[in-house]
Design an enzyme around this catalytic site. Sequence first.
Site, PDB file in Angstrom:
ATOM      1  NE  ARG A   1      -2.942   0.484   3.368  1.00  0.00           N
ATOM      2  CZ  ARG A   1      -2.346   0.865   4.510  1.00  0.00           C
ATOM      3  NH1 ARG A   1      -1.716   2.022   4.588  1.00  0.00           N
ATOM      4  NH2 ARG A   1      -2.386   0.086   5.569  1.00  0.00           N
TER       5      ARG A   1
ATOM      6  CE1 TYR B   1     -14.986  10.556 -17.648  1.00  0.00           C
ATOM      7  CE2 TYR B   1     -14.503  10.889 -15.340  1.00  0.00           C
ATOM      8  CZ  TYR B   1     -14.919  10.074 -16.366  1.00  0.00           C
ATOM      9  OH  TYR B   1     -15.246   8.777 -16.100  1.00  0.00           O
TER      10      TYR B   1
ATOM     11  CG  ASP C   1      -7.952  15.278 -16.586  1.00  0.00           C
ATOM     12  OD1 ASP C   1      -7.229  14.589 -17.345  1.00  0.00           O
ATOM     13  OD2 ASP C   1      -9.030  14.858 -16.123  1.00  0.00           O
TER      14      ASP C   1
ATOM     15  CE  LYS D   1     -10.858   7.149 -19.603  1.00  0.00           C
ATOM     16  NZ  LYS D   1     -11.139   8.487 -19.099  1.00  0.00           N
TER      17      LYS D   1
HETATM   18  C1  LIG Z   1     -11.762   8.900 -17.867  1.00  0.00           C
HETATM   19  C2  LIG Z   1     -11.349  10.229 -17.411  1.00  0.00           C
HETATM   20  C3  LIG Z   1     -11.174  10.497 -16.056  1.00  0.00           C
HETATM   21  C4  LIG Z   1     -11.464   9.476 -14.976  1.00  0.00           C
HETATM   22  O1  LIG Z   1     -10.585   8.419 -15.032  1.00  0.00           O
HETATM   23  P1  LIG Z   1     -10.940   6.930 -14.509  1.00  0.00           P
HETATM   24  O2  LIG Z   1      -9.684   6.179 -14.758  1.00  0.00           O
HETATM   25  O3  LIG Z   1     -12.114   6.469 -15.291  1.00  0.00           O
HETATM   26  O4  LIG Z   1     -11.265   7.046 -13.058  1.00  0.00           O
HETATM   27  C5  LIG Z   1     -10.749  11.760 -15.709  1.00  0.00           C
HETATM   28  N1  LIG Z   1     -10.511  12.709 -16.625  1.00  0.00           N
HETATM   29  C6  LIG Z   1     -10.673  12.481 -17.939  1.00  0.00           C
HETATM   30  C7  LIG Z   1     -10.405  13.581 -18.921  1.00  0.00           C
HETATM   31  C8  LIG Z   1     -11.106  11.245 -18.372  1.00  0.00           C
HETATM   32  O5  LIG Z   1     -11.300  11.034 -19.668  1.00  0.00           O
END
Ligand SMILES: *Cc1c(COP(=O)(O)O)cnc(C)c1O
Length: 410
Positions: free
Chosen positions: A49, A101, A177, A202
């Site tokens: 952890r 998002y 982000d 992603k």
């Molecule tokens: C998918 C996504 C998230 C969230 O990510 P997860 O791995 O699904 O928790 C945050 N920001 C953007 C731009 C995303 O496309």
Amino acid sequence: MTSLHPATALVRNGTVAGDPFGATSPPLYQTSTFTQDRCDAFGEFDYTRTDNPTRRAVESLLAGLEGASGALCYTSGMAAIAGVLRLAASGERVLCGRDLYGGTQRFLHGHLDGVAVEHVDLGTDESGRCPDLERALGAAPVKLVFVETPSNPRLVVSDLRAISRAAHAHGALVVVDATAMTPWLMRPLDLGADIVLHSATKGLSGHGDVTAGVVLTRDTATLATLGRNRNAEGTALAPFESWLLARGLRTLGVRLDAAQRGALRIARALEVEGLAERVLYPGLESHPQWQLHARQSTGPGVLISLELPTPGAAAQLVERTRLFSTAVSFGGVSSSISVPHFMSHASVPHGAAPRPSDRLVRLSIGLEDPADLLDDLEQAAAGPPDLEATRPSDGWSILSAKKPFPLRLT
Ligand SMILES: *Cc1c(COP(=O)(O)O)cnc(C)c1O
């Protein structure tokens, strides 16, 4: 070695330091604990952890790619975002853009007790300043400014240099982000941002087989705070997921370059064909901020958004494609298609920024042949636009109607 080209770093780094056998790919330390020589002293690792050699290896690779001093991997993009947004304490203010998002908006508006969240226009004027953002920054102290660029799903591009200048003049942190870009295409820390984060679910992992997130910064104090919180809350990425992420990362550059080539070709063709009312893609000269995007990144990425004339036409396109999977998420080796209004952005709460229109279709271009993908979109868009008439009015599902794809390999 600090000056390796990212292409080299991606395939040569990521092995575990001190590995006694010289493994050429990162070993998986699938263990929760590490034995100690003494009861009153820890070794380099004691409990997964807190820290794990496989996770540490992928973190150090990501930090190098992003130009950060350190990285922290989390169980998901949302866990990473939650960790960062919790830097804002009760009574403090957070500013963010209008296109974000859906899960981020849900978190901002439902899970940050006592924090004031305001959506502002992050756009710049002719003098290169951000008037709306500066007004909001001047009104009262701000803890952090949260930016997505290009934003998901409208692909709005924000000027990270201008935003960072404005925020820093008022003592606010800039959080980016950059999921849609990955460090292969954009390095926000070089543009002035303080913290960059990604949903590694992603493009970073890229194979649709892992949920993960990462936070990166050059600020060692912030990194230490986030690391302490992650350890206390238990949101660190597990060893196997870290290993999957490391495996996906090895091909990040070639995957994105190839998918992006396909995306550009498809976006150009769609624009000429007039299949949609508008094609939104930061690589097209028709995109209002394509020059800005070119100044702060090395490529437009793999996401294309289409504005269809009606919700029915949008649904028809999504449901009748056969190569594109109807699925949330993006950045994987196989292409996907979605209506964010009903899917990734269904969770946008009331009071947040407006949900994307139900006429907006988002494509994520993968590694299929672009001509096959175009053919598929064309055949899906052709056909009579009869779906609107036959669709039940209450909450129809675009998730169940897909015909199986008759796979014929040529
Ligand atoms: C998918 C996504 C998230 C969230 O990510 P997860 O791995 O699904 O928790 C945050 N920001 C953007 C731009 C995303 O496309």
